[in-house]
Design a protein around this motif. Structure first.
Motif, PDB file in Angstrom:
ATOM      1  N   LEU A   2       0.852  -1.190   0.000  1.00 45.20           N
ATOM      2  CA  LEU A   2       0.000   0.000   0.000  1.00 45.20           C
ATOM      3  C   LEU A   2       0.882   1.231   0.000  1.00 45.20           C
ATOM      4  O   LEU A   2       1.641   1.460   0.933  1.00 45.20           O
ATOM      5  CB  LEU A   2      -0.870   0.001   1.247  1.00 45.20           C
ATOM      6  CG  LEU A   2      -2.288  -0.512   1.074  1.00 45.20           C
ATOM      7  CD1 LEU A   2      -3.030  -0.386   2.378  1.00 45.20           C
ATOM      8  CD2 LEU A   2      -3.020   0.198  -0.030  1.00 45.20           C
ATOM      9  N   LYS A   3       0.727   2.045  -1.032  1.00 47.88           N
ATOM     10  CA  LYS A   3       1.589   3.211  -1.109  1.00 47.88           C
ATOM     11  C   LYS A   3       0.850   4.474  -0.727  1.00 47.88           C
ATOM     12  O   LYS A   3      -0.300   4.660  -1.082  1.00 47.88           O
ATOM     13  CB  LYS A   3       2.142   3.355  -2.531  1.00 47.88           C
ATOM     14  CG  LYS A   3       3.337   2.492  -2.792  1.00 47.88           C
ATOM     15  CD  LYS A   3       4.310   3.172  -3.765  1.00 47.88           C
ATOM     16  CE  LYS A   3       3.618   3.946  -4.852  1.00 47.88           C
ATOM     17  NZ  LYS A   3       3.747   3.398  -6.182  1.00 47.88           N
ATOM     18  N   LYS A   4       1.538   5.338  -0.021  1.00 44.07           N
ATOM     19  CA  LYS A   4       0.969   6.648   0.236  1.00 44.07           C
ATOM     20  C   LYS A   4       0.755   7.343  -1.089  1.00 44.07           C
ATOM     21  O   LYS A   4       1.527   7.167  -2.021  1.00 44.07           O
ATOM     22  CB  LYS A   4       1.952   7.481   1.068  1.00 44.07           C
ATOM     23  CG  LYS A   4       1.735   7.312   2.542  1.00 44.07           C
ATOM     24  CD  LYS A   4       2.609   8.254   3.327  1.00 44.07           C
ATOM     25  CE  LYS A   4       2.580   7.819   4.780  1.00 44.07           C
ATOM     26  NZ  LYS A   4       3.503   8.577   5.600  1.00 44.07           N
ATOM     27  N   GLY A   5      -0.321   8.137  -1.161  1.00 44.44           N
ATOM     28  CA  GLY A   5      -0.566   8.855  -2.400  1.00 44.44           C
ATOM     29  C   GLY A   5      -1.696   8.242  -3.188  1.00 44.44           C
ATOM     30  O   GLY A   5      -2.191   8.844  -4.122  1.00 44.44           O
ATOM     31  N   THR A   6      -2.134   7.043  -2.817  1.00 47.54           N
ATOM     32  CA  THR A   6      -3.295   6.471  -3.476  1.00 47.54           C
ATOM     33  C   THR A   6      -4.489   6.599  -2.540  1.00 47.54           C
ATOM     34  O   THR A   6      -4.327   6.566  -1.322  1.00 47.54           O
ATOM     35  CB  THR A   6      -3.077   4.983  -3.807  1.00 47.54           C
ATOM     36  OG1 THR A   6      -2.882   4.278  -2.581  1.00 47.54           O
ATOM     37  CG2 THR A   6      -1.864   4.784  -4.691  1.00 47.54           C
ATOM     38  N   LYS A   7      -5.662   6.764  -3.135  1.00 47.14           N
ATOM     39  CA  LYS A   7      -6.862   6.879  -2.320  1.00 47.14           C
ATOM     40  C   LYS A   7      -7.051   5.623  -1.479  1.00 47.14           C
ATOM     41  O   LYS A   7      -7.519   5.683  -0.350  1.00 47.14           O
ATOM     42  CB  LYS A   7      -8.087   7.119  -3.200  1.00 47.14           C
ATOM     43  CG  LYS A   7      -8.143   8.511  -3.759  1.00 47.14           C
ATOM     44  CD  LYS A   7      -9.565   8.921  -4.062  1.00 47.14           C
ATOM     45  CE  LYS A   7      -9.628  10.314  -4.652  1.00 47.14           C
ATOM     46  NZ  LYS A   7      -9.319  11.352  -3.662  1.00 47.14           N
ATOM     47  N   LEU A  12      -8.025   2.622   3.423  1.00 49.24           N
ATOM     48  CA  LEU A  12      -7.781   1.432   4.235  1.00 49.24           C
ATOM     49  C   LEU A  12      -7.108   1.751   5.568  1.00 49.24           C
ATOM     50  O   LEU A  12      -7.277   1.029   6.532  1.00 49.24           O
ATOM     51  CB  LEU A  12      -6.943   0.412   3.449  1.00 49.24           C
ATOM     52  CG  LEU A  12      -7.661  -0.201   2.245  1.00 49.24           C
ATOM     53  CD1 LEU A  12      -6.753  -1.203   1.542  1.00 49.24           C
ATOM     54  CD2 LEU A  12      -8.965  -0.881   2.654  1.00 49.24           C
ATOM     55  N   THR A  13      -6.338   2.829   5.623  1.00 47.23           N
ATOM     56  CA  THR A  13      -5.654   3.132   6.871  1.00 47.23           C
ATOM     57  C   THR A  13      -6.385   4.200   7.684  1.00 47.23           C
ATOM     58  O   THR A  13      -6.054   4.403   8.847  1.00 47.23           O
ATOM     59  CB  THR A  13      -4.215   3.632   6.614  1.00 47.23           C
ATOM     60  OG1 THR A  13      -4.292   4.820   5.816  1.00 47.23           O
ATOM     61  CG2 THR A  13      -3.384   2.590   5.912  1.00 47.23           C
ATOM     62  N   GLY A  14      -7.358   4.876   7.080  1.00 50.39           N
ATOM     63  CA  GLY A  14      -8.060   5.937   7.797  1.00 50.39           C
ATOM     64  C   GLY A  14      -7.188   7.147   8.033  1.00 50.39           C
ATOM     65  O   GLY A  14      -7.389   7.897   8.969  1.00 50.39           O
ATOM     66  N   HIS A  20      -2.110  12.202   3.999  1.00 45.30           N
ATOM     67  CA  HIS A  20      -1.830  10.793   4.299  1.00 45.30           C
ATOM     68  C   HIS A  20      -0.804  10.616   5.411  1.00 45.30           C
ATOM     69  O   HIS A  20      -0.182   9.563   5.506  1.00 45.30           O
ATOM     70  CB  HIS A  20      -1.347  10.038   3.045  1.00 45.30           C
ATOM     71  CG  HIS A  20      -2.416   9.904   2.009  1.00 45.30           C
ATOM     72  ND1 HIS A  20      -2.276   9.145   0.878  1.00 45.30           N
ATOM     73  CD2 HIS A  20      -3.656  10.446   1.938  1.00 45.30           C
ATOM     74  CE1 HIS A  20      -3.376   9.224   0.141  1.00 45.30           C
ATOM     75  NE2 HIS A  20      -4.229  10.016   0.761  1.00 45.30           N
ATOM     76  N   GLU A  21      -0.591  11.659   6.223  1.00 48.63           N
ATOM     77  CA  GLU A  21       0.481  11.570   7.208  1.00 48.63           C
ATOM     78  C   GLU A  21       0.021  11.034   8.560  1.00 48.63           C
ATOM     79  O   GLU A  21       0.825  10.546   9.335  1.00 48.63           O
ATOM     80  CB  GLU A  21       1.135  12.941   7.415  1.00 48.63           C
ATOM     81  CG  GLU A  21       1.887  13.469   6.201  1.00 48.63           C
ATOM     82  CD  GLU A  21       3.103  12.615   5.846  1.00 48.63           C
ATOM     83  OE1 GLU A  21       3.597  11.884   6.718  1.00 48.63           O
ATOM     84  OE2 GLU A  21       3.534  12.682   4.680  1.00 48.63           O
ATOM     85  N   GLU A  22      -1.250  11.178   8.868  1.00 47.24           N
ATOM     86  CA  GLU A  22      -1.671  10.705  10.190  1.00 47.24           C
ATOM     87  C   GLU A  22      -3.120  10.251  10.175  1.00 47.24           C
ATOM     88  O   GLU A  22      -3.875  10.543   9.257  1.00 47.24           O
ATOM     89  CB  GLU A  22      -1.475  11.816  11.219  1.00 47.24           C
ATOM     90  CG  GLU A  22      -2.395  13.008  10.961  1.00 47.24           C
ATOM     91  CD  GLU A  22      -2.346  14.006  12.107  1.00 47.24           C
ATOM     92  OE1 GLU A  22      -1.232  14.308  12.547  1.00 47.24           O
ATOM     93  OE2 GLU A  22      -3.424  14.450  12.540  1.00 47.24           O
TER      94      GLU A  22
END
Ligand SMILES: [Zn+2]
Length: 129
Positions: A2-7, A12-14, A20-22
């Protein structure tokens, strides 16, 4: 994976849909039922206000219907087609699945909902504009 920057990452991480930092949630664990709906007011990283307008997250109920159906279909396929349960037991399996995954369904719906309105903007991009 799972890469940061994708919706998908934010959903999935909330995590905050903009940077996408926290996490948007006070308690990341959806099974801490008392804190299921507790969200931070703003992202401490990029300052995004999560509740874009009053009762913004009511809209996520439309999404949760779809997400719920997806879980129900998955439960049906697994119990009826793979495990070979009869229809009555399959029905119970679906009900149990929906109850057990309810906190996850609620959180997923909120994450999907906010991601429909806010798009990913990494720090560098925001500073440039
Ligand atoms: Zn943020």
């Amino acid at each position: 994976m799972l890469k940061k920057g994708t919706k998908l990452y934010s959903i999935l991480t909330g995590s905050c849909p903009r940077c996408h930092e926290e996490s948007m949630y006070v308690n990341k664990n959806p099974y801490a039922i008392g804190e299921l709906f507790k969200m931070h007011e703003r992202c401490s990283h990029c300052g995004l206000k999560y509740k874009i307008e009053p009762s913004f997250f009511y809209g996520s109920m439309y999404v949760s219907y779809g997400v719920g159906v997806a879980f129900a279909v998955a439960a049906f396929v697994i119990s009826f087609l793979f495990l070979g349960l009869n229809l009555v037991n399959t029905f119970f399996a679906i009900v149990v699945t929906l109850v057990v995954f309810m906190p996850i369904i609620i959180r997923l719906s909120r994450n999907i909902w906010i991601n429909l309105f806010v798009k990913y903007e990494p720090q560098e991009l925001r500073e440039a504009s």
